[in-house]
Design a protein around this motif. Structure first.
Motif, PDB file in Angstrom:
ATOM      1  N   ASP A  28      18.053  -7.994 -76.737  1.00  0.00           N
ATOM      2  CA  ASP A  28      17.003  -9.072 -77.799  1.00  0.00           C
ATOM      3  C   ASP A  28      15.960  -7.385 -78.033  1.00  0.00           C
ATOM      4  O   ASP A  28      16.016  -6.914 -79.500  1.00  0.00           O
ATOM      5  CB  ASP A  28      15.326  -9.555 -76.873  1.00  0.00           C
ATOM      6  N   TYR A  29      16.051  -5.905 -77.007  1.00  0.00           N
ATOM      7  CA  TYR A  29      14.884  -4.874 -77.621  1.00  0.00           C
ATOM      8  C   TYR A  29      16.406  -4.070 -78.456  1.00  0.00           C
ATOM      9  O   TYR A  29      16.336  -3.601 -79.188  1.00  0.00           O
ATOM     10  CB  TYR A  29      14.644  -4.224 -76.103  1.00  0.00           C
ATOM     11  N   LEU A  30      18.354  -3.957 -78.142  1.00  0.00           N
ATOM     12  CA  LEU A  30      18.617  -3.900 -78.082  1.00  0.00           C
ATOM     13  C   LEU A  30      19.312  -3.918 -79.745  1.00  0.00           C
ATOM     14  O   LEU A  30      19.550  -3.165 -80.769  1.00  0.00           O
ATOM     15  CB  LEU A  30      20.241  -3.976 -77.669  1.00  0.00           C
ATOM     16  N   LEU A  31      19.192  -5.977 -79.833  1.00  0.00           N
ATOM     17  CA  LEU A  31      19.104  -5.812 -81.225  1.00  0.00           C
ATOM     18  C   LEU A  31      18.146  -6.056 -82.269  1.00  0.00           C
ATOM     19  O   LEU A  31      18.387  -5.943 -83.168  1.00  0.00           O
ATOM     20  CB  LEU A  31      19.575  -7.569 -81.154  1.00  0.00           C
ATOM     21  N   PHE A  32      17.414  -5.806 -81.963  1.00  0.00           N
ATOM     22  CA  PHE A  32      15.874  -5.320 -82.496  1.00  0.00           C
ATOM     23  C   PHE A  32      16.159  -3.786 -82.882  1.00  0.00           C
ATOM     24  O   PHE A  32      15.813  -3.889 -84.362  1.00  0.00           O
ATOM     25  CB  PHE A  32      14.144  -5.366 -82.029  1.00  0.00           C
ATOM     26  N   PHE A  33      16.660  -3.024 -82.077  1.00  0.00           N
ATOM     27  CA  PHE A  33      16.682  -1.639 -82.867  1.00  0.00           C
ATOM     28  C   PHE A  33      17.727  -1.916 -83.428  1.00  0.00           C
ATOM     29  O   PHE A  33      18.001  -1.079 -84.280  1.00  0.00           O
ATOM     30  CB  PHE A  33      16.983  -0.786 -81.505  1.00  0.00           C
ATOM     31  N   PHE A  36      16.482  -3.136 -87.165  1.00  0.00           N
ATOM     32  CA  PHE A  36      15.081  -2.752 -87.682  1.00  0.00           C
ATOM     33  C   PHE A  36      15.559  -0.706 -88.199  1.00  0.00           C
ATOM     34  O   PHE A  36      15.115  -1.260 -89.731  1.00  0.00           O
ATOM     35  CB  PHE A  36      14.081  -3.176 -86.941  1.00  0.00           C
ATOM     36  N   SER A  37      15.653  -0.061 -86.812  1.00  0.00           N
ATOM     37  CA  SER A  37      16.534   0.185 -87.053  1.00  0.00           C
ATOM     38  C   SER A  37      17.833   1.365 -88.211  1.00  0.00           C
ATOM     39  O   SER A  37      17.641   1.699 -88.792  1.00  0.00           O
ATOM     40  CB  SER A  37      16.047   2.271 -86.027  1.00  0.00           C
ATOM     41  N   LEU A  38      18.869   1.080 -87.560  1.00  0.00           N
ATOM     42  CA  LEU A  38      20.501   0.973 -87.861  1.00  0.00           C
ATOM     43  C   LEU A  38      20.453   0.361 -89.724  1.00  0.00           C
ATOM     44  O   LEU A  38      20.882   0.551 -90.188  1.00  0.00           O
ATOM     45  CB  LEU A  38      20.876   0.778 -87.330  1.00  0.00           C
ATOM     46  N   LEU A  39      19.718  -0.684 -89.286  1.00  0.00           N
ATOM     47  CA  LEU A  39      20.163  -2.172 -90.357  1.00  0.00           C
ATOM     48  C   LEU A  39      18.571  -2.106 -91.508  1.00  0.00           C
ATOM     49  O   LEU A  39      19.228  -3.080 -93.147  1.00  0.00           O
ATOM     50  CB  LEU A  39      20.642  -3.553 -90.154  1.00  0.00           C
ATOM     51  N   ASN A  40      17.948  -1.385 -91.152  1.00  0.00           N
ATOM     52  CA  ASN A  40      16.201  -0.927 -91.740  1.00  0.00           C
ATOM     53  C   ASN A  40      16.224  -2.817 -92.314  1.00  0.00           C
ATOM     54  O   ASN A  40      15.703  -3.116 -93.499  1.00  0.00           O
ATOM     55  CB  ASN A  40      16.693   0.004 -93.373  1.00  0.00           C
ATOM     56  N   LEU A  41      15.980  -3.640 -91.895  1.00  0.00           N
ATOM     57  CA  LEU A  41      15.152  -4.722 -92.052  1.00  0.00           C
ATOM     58  C   LEU A  41      13.874  -5.076 -91.483  1.00  0.00           C
ATOM     59  O   LEU A  41      13.201  -3.914 -90.601  1.00  0.00           O
ATOM     60  CB  LEU A  41      15.916  -6.013 -90.572  1.00  0.00           C
ATOM     61  N   LEU A  45      11.334 -10.169 -89.561  1.00  0.00           N
ATOM     62  CA  LEU A  45      12.802 -10.826 -89.770  1.00  0.00           C
ATOM     63  C   LEU A  45      13.760 -10.193 -88.478  1.00  0.00           C
ATOM     64  O   LEU A  45      14.745 -10.854 -87.908  1.00  0.00           O
ATOM     65  CB  LEU A  45      13.389 -10.706 -91.176  1.00  0.00           C
ATOM     66  N   ALA A  46      13.697  -8.690 -88.330  1.00  0.00           N
ATOM     67  CA  ALA A  46      14.289  -8.542 -87.186  1.00  0.00           C
ATOM     68  C   ALA A  46      14.046  -8.885 -85.962  1.00  0.00           C
ATOM     69  O   ALA A  46      14.976  -8.918 -85.035  1.00  0.00           O
ATOM     70  CB  ALA A  46      14.569  -6.622 -87.044  1.00  0.00           C
ATOM     71  N   GLN A  47      13.080  -9.018 -85.318  1.00  0.00           N
ATOM     72  CA  GLN A  47      12.396  -9.688 -84.410  1.00  0.00           C
ATOM     73  C   GLN A  47      12.878 -11.393 -84.146  1.00  0.00           C
ATOM     74  O   GLN A  47      13.549 -11.882 -83.353  1.00  0.00           O
ATOM     75  CB  GLN A  47      11.007  -9.963 -84.260  1.00  0.00           C
ATOM     76  N   VAL A  48      12.834 -11.620 -85.325  1.00  0.00           N
ATOM     77  CA  VAL A  48      13.522 -13.037 -85.184  1.00  0.00           C
ATOM     78  C   VAL A  48      14.709 -13.607 -85.125  1.00  0.00           C
ATOM     79  O   VAL A  48      15.317 -13.738 -83.819  1.00  0.00           O
ATOM     80  CB  VAL A  48      12.838 -13.722 -87.024  1.00  0.00           C
ATOM     81  N   LEU A  49      15.302 -12.495 -85.594  1.00  0.00           N
ATOM     82  CA  LEU A  49      16.882 -12.714 -85.471  1.00  0.00           C
ATOM     83  C   LEU A  49      17.556 -11.868 -84.112  1.00  0.00           C
ATOM     84  O   LEU A  49      17.871 -13.244 -83.356  1.00  0.00           O
ATOM     85  CB  LEU A  49      17.980 -12.370 -87.030  1.00  0.00           C
ATOM     86  N   VAL A 133       7.794  -2.012 -77.030  1.00  0.00           N
ATOM     87  CA  VAL A 133       7.299  -2.866 -75.346  1.00  0.00           C
ATOM     88  C   VAL A 133       6.435  -3.083 -74.888  1.00  0.00           C
ATOM     89  O   VAL A 133       6.685  -3.172 -74.043  1.00  0.00           O
ATOM     90  CB  VAL A 133       7.966  -0.901 -75.306  1.00  0.00           C
ATOM     91  N   ALA A 134       6.037  -2.614 -75.533  1.00  0.00           N
ATOM     92  CA  ALA A 134       4.024  -2.675 -75.267  1.00  0.00           C
ATOM     93  C   ALA A 134       4.014  -5.125 -75.527  1.00  0.00           C
ATOM     94  O   ALA A 134       3.043  -4.976 -74.890  1.00  0.00           O
ATOM     95  CB  ALA A 134       2.518  -2.404 -76.250  1.00  0.00           C
ATOM     96  N   ALA A 135       4.693  -5.353 -76.159  1.00  0.00           N
ATOM     97  CA  ALA A 135       4.695  -6.387 -76.470  1.00  0.00           C
ATOM     98  C   ALA A 135       5.210  -7.795 -75.464  1.00  0.00           C
ATOM     99  O   ALA A 135       4.922  -8.294 -75.267  1.00  0.00           O
ATOM    100  CB  ALA A 135       5.023  -6.982 -77.945  1.00  0.00           C
ATOM    101  N   ILE A 136       6.321  -6.864 -75.198  1.00  0.00           N
ATOM    102  CA  ILE A 136       7.607  -7.323 -74.086  1.00  0.00           C
ATOM    103  C   ILE A 136       6.457  -8.227 -73.161  1.00  0.00           C
ATOM    104  O   ILE A 136       6.487  -9.728 -72.182  1.00  0.00           O
ATOM    105  CB  ILE A 136       8.434  -6.450 -73.620  1.00  0.00           C
ATOM    106  N   PRO A 137       6.023  -8.228 -72.175  1.00  0.00           N
ATOM    107  CA  PRO A 137       4.966  -8.571 -70.646  1.00  0.00           C
ATOM    108  C   PRO A 137       3.576  -9.921 -71.553  1.00  0.00           C
ATOM    109  O   PRO A 137       4.212 -10.666 -70.627  1.00  0.00           O
ATOM    110  CB  PRO A 137       3.939  -7.602 -70.838  1.00  0.00           C
ATOM    111  N   PHE A 138       3.617  -9.739 -72.464  1.00  0.00           N
ATOM    112  CA  PHE A 138       2.388 -10.831 -72.827  1.00  0.00           C
ATOM    113  C   PHE A 138       3.967 -12.059 -73.216  1.00  0.00           C
ATOM    114  O   PHE A 138       3.523 -13.056 -73.016  1.00  0.00           O
ATOM    115  CB  PHE A 138       2.471 -10.980 -74.270  1.00  0.00           C
TER     116      PHE A 138
END
Length: 165
Positions: A28-33, A36-41, A45-49, A133-138
């Motif tokens: 999830d984190y790698l795909l979010f990165f 969000f960071s590489l594809l500039n979504l 939306l990056a989190q949903v995908l 990262v801070a959101a992950i435990p929740f």
């Protein structure tokens, strides 16, 4: 004796869920990165995908390995799993936005970094990734409890190896 057996089974289940959780969190984190960071979504939306892809992987590993389900996938089980993961994703998005845009959690982290004499500061994409990262435990807590208690919590007699009467 039965209590020790149940306790051991539950512990093994938690460990398996944790291992899959770690792997899926990394996915999830790698795909979010990437999104969000590489594809500039947009971060939402990056989190949903990212969640949709990691959720598919998680379902199959948890169904067959963690919770030991046998046989074909059941539609009602799949829908419960999707609902739990959508709630978990909602918690992630809520926390991500609260930590990033409302509480500016990265500013607190920057103060700690400065106090520790570390010259690195969280800005831009790094600040958002830190809040992710801070959101992950929740989201993990919501996900485990939902799967353990609702999605995979009850096994039929057939799944437990018992015959129907």
């Amino acid at each position: 004796m039965e209590t020790k057996t149940n306790a051991k089974k539950n512990l093994i289940q938690v460990v398996k869920f944790g291992l899959i959780g770690i792997a899926n969190t990394a996915i999830d984190y790698l795909l979010f990165f990437v999104f969000f960071s590489l594809l500039n979504l947009d971060k939402n939306l990056a989190q949903v995908l990212a969640t949709a892809i990691a959720m598919t992987n998680s379902y199959f590993f948890n169904r067959y390995w963690t919770f030991g389900k046998k046989g074909k996938v059941k539609v009602d089980e799949m829908w419960k799993f999707i609902i739990v993961n959508l709630v978990s994703m909602g918690v992630t998005i809520l926390c991500l936005n609260l930590f990033s845009d409302v509480f500016h959690l990265y500013r607190f982290a920057n103060q700690l970094l400065s106090a520790a004499g570390i010259g690195f500061q969280l800005t831009g994409d790094n600040a958002v990734l830190f809040c992710k990262v801070a959101a992950i435990p929740f989201s993990l807590a919501v996900n485990f409890l939902g799967n353990r208690l609702w999605v995979f919590g009850k096994q039929s007699k057939e799944e437990c190896g018992e015959e129907k009467a």
